[in-house]
Scaffold this active site. Structure first.
Site, PDB file in Angstrom:
ATOM      1  N   SER A 100       0.827  -1.216   0.000  1.00 28.83           N
ATOM      2  CA  SER A 100       0.000   0.000   0.000  1.00 28.83           C
ATOM      3  C   SER A 100       0.857   1.260   0.000  1.00 28.83           C
ATOM      4  O   SER A 100       1.949   1.289   0.569  1.00 28.83           O
ATOM      5  CB  SER A 100      -0.895   0.041   1.244  1.00 28.83           C
ATOM      6  OG  SER A 100      -1.688  -1.098   1.309  1.00 28.83           O
ATOM      7  N   GLU A 129      -3.023 -15.840   3.168  1.00 29.50           N
ATOM      8  CA  GLU A 129      -3.604 -15.912   4.504  1.00 29.50           C
ATOM      9  C   GLU A 129      -5.082 -16.270   4.476  1.00 29.50           C
ATOM     10  O   GLU A 129      -5.759 -16.239   5.494  1.00 29.50           O
ATOM     11  CB  GLU A 129      -3.417 -14.586   5.244  1.00 29.50           C
ATOM     12  CG  GLU A 129      -4.095 -13.425   4.577  1.00 29.50           C
ATOM     13  CD  GLU A 129      -3.951 -12.140   5.373  1.00 29.50           C
ATOM     14  OE1 GLU A 129      -4.561 -12.055   6.433  1.00 29.50           O
ATOM     15  OE2 GLU A 129      -3.237 -11.251   4.915  1.00 29.50           O
ATOM     16  N   ASN A 163     -14.331  -3.709   3.262  1.00 28.71           N
ATOM     17  CA  ASN A 163     -15.638  -4.372   3.090  1.00 28.71           C
ATOM     18  C   ASN A 163     -16.239  -4.083   1.719  1.00 28.71           C
ATOM     19  O   ASN A 163     -16.815  -4.955   1.082  1.00 28.71           O
ATOM     20  CB  ASN A 163     -16.608  -3.877   4.170  1.00 28.71           C
ATOM     21  CG  ASN A 163     -16.350  -4.558   5.505  1.00 28.71           C
ATOM     22  OD1 ASN A 163     -15.445  -5.388   5.603  1.00 28.71           O
ATOM     23  ND2 ASN A 163     -17.120  -4.208   6.503  1.00 28.71           N
TER      24      ASN A 163
HETATM   25  C1  LIG Z   1      -4.760  -3.201  10.283  1.00 27.14           C
HETATM   26  C2  LIG Z   1      -4.227  -2.956   8.906  1.00 27.14           C
HETATM   27  C3  LIG Z   1      -3.060  -3.572   8.512  1.00 27.14           C
HETATM   28  C4  LIG Z   1      -2.546  -3.336   7.229  1.00 27.14           C
HETATM   29  N1  LIG Z   1      -1.349  -3.911   6.890  1.00 27.14           N
HETATM   30  C5  LIG Z   1      -0.814  -3.656   5.664  1.00 27.14           C
HETATM   31  C6  LIG Z   1       0.468  -4.180   5.327  1.00 27.14           C
HETATM   32  O1  LIG Z   1       1.121  -4.868   6.118  1.00 27.14           O
HETATM   33  N2  LIG Z   1       0.984  -3.884   4.110  1.00 27.14           N
HETATM   34  C7  LIG Z   1       0.301  -3.126   3.197  1.00 27.14           C
HETATM   35  O2  LIG Z   1       0.807  -2.942   2.096  1.00 27.14           O
HETATM   36  N3  LIG Z   1      -0.914  -2.594   3.501  1.00 27.14           N
HETATM   37  C8  LIG Z   1      -1.483  -2.840   4.722  1.00 27.14           C
HETATM   38  N4  LIG Z   1      -2.699  -2.287   5.054  1.00 27.14           N
HETATM   39  C9  LIG Z   1      -3.342  -1.377   4.104  1.00 27.14           C
HETATM   40  C10 LIG Z   1      -4.626  -1.914   3.483  1.00 27.14           C
HETATM   41  O3  LIG Z   1      -4.349  -2.922   2.542  1.00 27.14           O
HETATM   42  C11 LIG Z   1      -5.355  -0.711   2.853  1.00 27.14           C
HETATM   43  O4  LIG Z   1      -5.671   0.181   3.902  1.00 27.14           O
HETATM   44  C12 LIG Z   1      -6.621  -1.123   2.154  1.00 27.14           C
HETATM   45  O5  LIG Z   1      -6.326  -1.857   0.989  1.00 27.14           O
HETATM   46  C13 LIG Z   1      -7.484   0.112   1.761  1.00 27.14           C
HETATM   47  O6  LIG Z   1      -6.719   1.052   1.073  1.00 27.14           O
HETATM   48  P1  LIG Z   1      -6.686   2.599   1.516  1.00 27.14           P
HETATM   49  O7  LIG Z   1      -6.410   2.659   2.974  1.00 27.14           O
HETATM   50  O8  LIG Z   1      -5.768   3.296   0.588  1.00 27.14           O
HETATM   51  O9  LIG Z   1      -8.166   3.129   1.302  1.00 27.14           O
HETATM   52  P2  LIG Z   1      -8.840   3.549  -0.090  1.00 27.14           P
HETATM   53  O10 LIG Z   1      -8.537   2.522  -1.110  1.00 27.14           O
HETATM   54  O11 LIG Z   1      -8.485   4.960  -0.381  1.00 27.14           O
HETATM   55  O12 LIG Z   1     -10.355   3.479   0.284  1.00 27.14           O
HETATM   56  C14 LIG Z   1     -11.028   4.496   1.041  1.00 27.14           C
HETATM   57  C15 LIG Z   1     -12.498   4.112   1.140  1.00 27.14           C
HETATM   58  O13 LIG Z   1     -13.072   4.048  -0.173  1.00 27.14           O
HETATM   59  C16 LIG Z   1     -13.693   2.773  -0.384  1.00 27.14           C
HETATM   60  N5  LIG Z   1     -13.520   2.332  -1.769  1.00 27.14           N
HETATM   61  C17 LIG Z   1     -12.363   2.237  -2.468  1.00 27.14           C
HETATM   62  N6  LIG Z   1     -12.599   1.767  -3.716  1.00 27.14           N
HETATM   63  C18 LIG Z   1     -13.937   1.523  -3.781  1.00 27.14           C
HETATM   64  C19 LIG Z   1     -14.799   1.026  -4.788  1.00 27.14           C
HETATM   65  N7  LIG Z   1     -14.321   0.667  -5.989  1.00 27.14           N
HETATM   66  N8  LIG Z   1     -16.132   0.920  -4.519  1.00 27.14           N
HETATM   67  C20 LIG Z   1     -16.613   1.277  -3.297  1.00 27.14           C
HETATM   68  N9  LIG Z   1     -15.848   1.766  -2.305  1.00 27.14           N
HETATM   69  C21 LIG Z   1     -14.528   1.891  -2.522  1.00 27.14           C
HETATM   70  C22 LIG Z   1     -12.962   1.838   0.551  1.00 27.14           C
HETATM   71  O14 LIG Z   1     -13.754   0.724   0.858  1.00 27.14           O
HETATM   72  C23 LIG Z   1     -12.712   2.734   1.770  1.00 27.14           C
HETATM   73  O15 LIG Z   1     -13.865   2.769   2.583  1.00 27.14           O
HETATM   74  C24 LIG Z   1      -3.239  -2.494   6.323  1.00 27.14           C
HETATM   75  C25 LIG Z   1      -4.428  -1.874   6.725  1.00 27.14           C
HETATM   76  C26 LIG Z   1      -4.914  -2.093   8.002  1.00 27.14           C
HETATM   77  C27 LIG Z   1      -6.198  -1.422   8.414  1.00 27.14           C
END
Ligand SMILES: Cc1cc2nc3c(=O)[nH]c(=O)nc-3n(C[C@H](O)[C@H](O)[C@H](O)COP(=O)(O)OP(=O)(O)OC[C@H]3O[C@@H](n4cnc5c(N)ncnc54)[C@H](O)[C@@H]3O)c2cc1C
Length: 396
Positions: free
Chosen positions: A128, A243, A372
């Site tokens: 990410s 996983e 989700n």
């Molecule tokens: C506890 C935890 C551990 C993590 N560990 C790691 C790790 O070890 N390595 C790593 O690389 N990443 C890690 N992550 C990151 C995680 O993979 C991302 O946070 C996640 O994929 C969401 O991306 P974002 O935070 O950029 O949110 P965004 O992608 O910007 O999303 C923001 C909001 O928009 C919504 N959204 C996005 N696209 C759509 C769509 N097409 N339709 C409807 N809604 C949408 C999302 O559901 C969310 O509510 C971790 C996250 C958490 C919470």
């Protein structure tokens, strides 16, 4: 393995856990400093590795490996039942890194890195970025080929346990000209290399379980590329799939422990007869049971090779919802006191009985590993065959 043999194995695992779980670990981890947390995780990891219970999912021929899915399930269920600490520090190494290497790594890479994992090397996942989460393929961290090296520049974020990590699973861009997925390359990066800096992210809970990673002209040898240049997206799918399933068996089972804590809290308050509470509890208990059953059914499908795309998403989505309901009730059960958390527990699961904290932490699961909304998209589009989301609705 027959039912009888499986039951014998269960008793064996149960007995071993009973004798070996670090006593009083929950109290010791409450408000613990980082060194104490690392020490506990290292000691518990070492014991599990020695016993072969940390690597039952590794192939035969590797220490502890070659266990059937049914045996792996027994280990996960018993670990949850015994309320053992979660191996949060080693999770990425044992699952993401190992499974990626088994599926896509060269023999030289397996020989180089897998023994290190068994010896306690810590890995993190660098996928990410600040502007690439759900839309991972849009990531921008650059890997530029110079001779037999790649030079890395860019930033990763939300990388779990990165501040402790020895190595990183890095997804980086080697080509920006074609479709986004096609320009990605998968590298194994040394976190102690020159030019790597890590900044832990302070969470609302007081913990800092993940971090930002910055790369400033970091060198990675071509030998540490997994798969071909430009094939990183396919390799990353192996990491993301690693996983699925068993973790959720453990996590859903762990909710049963949370339920017991909740009932104990209500009992100690003399509120088990409160009609409102009884009604709420009556709703949550079947949901926890259903989540365990959904995880179990998923695993049965895997065991019988009937897994469909979207199955794992259903388990994760439902788990995230039920967990939220359970911990919300925990907060409610404590009234005003439930708004306050006295201290966080490092490396704990989501049900610590410190309900305000558990409530905040439950949001992890509706985001981590795909939010989700993203899980719902997978189920709708790829499982049910519903029309794909129009491009203009997607976040850029
Ligand atoms: C506890 C935890 C551990 C993590 N560990 C790691 C790790 O070890 N390595 C790593 O690389 N990443 C890690 N992550 C990151 C995680 O993979 C991302 O946070 C996640 O994929 C969401 O991306 P974002 O935070 O950029 O949110 P965004 O992608 O910007 O999303 C923001 C909001 O928009 C919504 N959204 C996005 N696209 C759509 C769509 N097409 N339709 C409807 N809604 C949408 C999302 O559901 C969310 O509510 C971790 C996250 C958490 C919470």
């Amino acid at each position: 393995m027959s039912e009888t043999q499986l039951e014998q194995f269960r008793q064996e695992v149960r007995g071993w856990l009973g004798d070996n779980i670090p006593q009083g670990w929950r109290a010791a981890m409450t408000n613990a400093e980082q060194p104490a947390f690392v020490e506990l995780q290292q000691a518990w990891f070492k014991k599990l590795v020695e016993q072969g219970y940390a690597t039952p999912h590794w192939p035969e021929g590797w220490h502890g490996g070659g266990r059937s899915l049914a045996e792996q399930k027994v280990i996960f269920e018993e670990v949850a039942r015994a309320d053992a600490p979660r191996l949060i520090l080693y999770f990425v190494a044992l699952y993401h890194a190992a499974c990626t290497l088994f599926e896509c790594g060269s023999q030289a890479q397996k020989d180089k890195y897998l023994p290190g994992i068994l010896n306690g090397e810590i890995w993190c996942q660098g996928f990410s970025e600040p502007n690439a989460g759900s839309d991972l393929a849009s990531l921008k961290t650059r890997a530029e080929r110079r001779g037999d090296k790649y030079i890395i520049n860019g930033q990763k974020t939300w990388s779990t346990m990165a501040q402790y990590a020895d190595r990183c699973l890095l997804l980086a861009r080697t080509d920006g000209s074609g479709p986004p997925q096609a320009g990605l390359t998968y590298l194994l990066l040394d976190m102690k290399a020159k030019g790597v800096s890590v900044r832990p992210i302070d969470q609302i809970t007081g913990d800092d379980e993940f971090a930002e990673i910055f790369f400033d002209d970091v060198e990675v040898s071509v030998e540490d590329r997994v798969g071909e240049e430009g094939n990183g997206w396919a390799v990353a799918q192996a990491t993301l799939a690693s996983e699925r399933g068993l973790t959720l068996v453990e996590l859903t089972q762990r909710m049963r422990g949370g339920l017991s804590m909740l009932v104990e809290t209500l009992k100690s308050q003399g509120r088990l007869d409160d009609p409102h509470m009884r009604q709420q509890l009556g709703q949550v208990i079947p949901q926890v049971n259903a989540a365990c059953a959904v995880a179990d059914r998923y695993l049965q499908k895997r065991i019988s090779d009937q897994e469909q795309v979207g199955d794992a998403s259903i388990v994760k989505l439902y788990y995230a919802q039920v967990l939220r309901e359970l911990v919300r009730l925990g907060v409610q059960s404590e009234g005003l006191a439930g708004q306050y958390h006295g201290g966080f527990m490092r490396g704990a699961t989501q049900e610590t009985g410190n309900w305000a904290l558990d409530f905040m932490n439950s949001y992890n699961w509706s985001i981590a590993g795909g939010s989700n909304e993203v899980q719902r998209n997978i189920i709708a589009e790829r499982m049910l065959g519903m029309p794909r989301e129009p491009k203009q609705w997607q976040l850029s």
